[in-house]
Design a protein around this motif. Sequence first.
Motif, PDB file in Angstrom:
ATOM      1  N   GLU A   1       0.865   4.208  -2.807  1.00  0.00           N
ATOM      2  CA  GLU A   1       0.559   5.586  -2.399  1.00  0.00           C
ATOM      3  C   GLU A   1       1.692   6.537  -2.772  1.00  0.00           C
ATOM      4  O   GLU A   1       1.447   7.626  -3.303  1.00  0.00           O
ATOM      5  N   ASN A   2       2.930   6.132  -2.496  1.00  0.00           N
ATOM      6  CA  ASN A   2       4.076   6.987  -2.808  1.00  0.00           C
ATOM      7  C   ASN A   2       4.240   7.203  -4.303  1.00  0.00           C
ATOM      8  O   ASN A   2       4.518   8.328  -4.744  1.00  0.00           O
TER       9      ASN A   2
ATOM     10  N   ALA B   1       0.833  -1.209   0.000  1.00  0.00           N
ATOM     11  CA  ALA B   1       0.000   0.000   0.000  1.00  0.00           C
ATOM     12  C   ALA B   1       0.866   1.256   0.000  1.00  0.00           C
ATOM     13  O   ALA B   1       0.566   2.226  -0.709  1.00  0.00           O
TER      14      ALA B   1
ATOM     15  N   GLU C   1       1.964   7.050  -6.643  1.00  0.00           N
ATOM     16  CA  GLU C   1       0.887   7.897  -7.155  1.00  0.00           C
ATOM     17  C   GLU C   1       1.153   9.363  -6.793  1.00  0.00           C
ATOM     18  O   GLU C   1       1.058  10.253  -7.649  1.00  0.00           O
TER      19      GLU C   1
ATOM     20  N   PRO D   1      -2.247   3.631  -9.386  1.00  0.00           N
ATOM     21  CA  PRO D   1      -2.161   2.403  -8.592  1.00  0.00           C
ATOM     22  C   PRO D   1      -2.418   1.146  -9.434  1.00  0.00           C
ATOM     23  O   PRO D   1      -1.878   0.086  -9.143  1.00  0.00           O
TER      24      PRO D   1
END
Length: 135
Positions: A91-92, A87, A94, A101
């Motif tokens: 997240e990073n 996750a 994106e 993602p």
Amino acid sequence: MPFVRTAVPFGIEPARKRSVVEGIHDALVDSIGMPKDELFNLVSEYRDDEFFFDRGFNGIARSDALIVVEITMRRGRSDAMKRALYAGIVENLEARAAVSPRDVFIFMHENDYSDWSVGNGVFAMALAQQRGTDG
């Protein structure tokens, strides 16, 4: 010490490539407690005719800009840590590199100290056994 291989589409800008590497690295630091100085990420670029993948595998709509993250590390991380790692990477990437993602494919290999030599041809198990000594 994880070793990461990251495959990115050919022609990705150097600054964006660096953002991808840093995003993966920071997720490793944050989710599994990896020391900040353990950055080893071998990045390669692929052309359209060098990587073939199903753009709809498992119901996920992928673009031509798929990024593959292959992590090799010592065995022992919990499933919860791995979920947090995956996750965190997504997240990073994106936020920092504008990677969807849907376009992040991650897989992991786990092994033991006996499968590593990190320099000078020294068996990594010998190094692990010496950690924490003042000798």
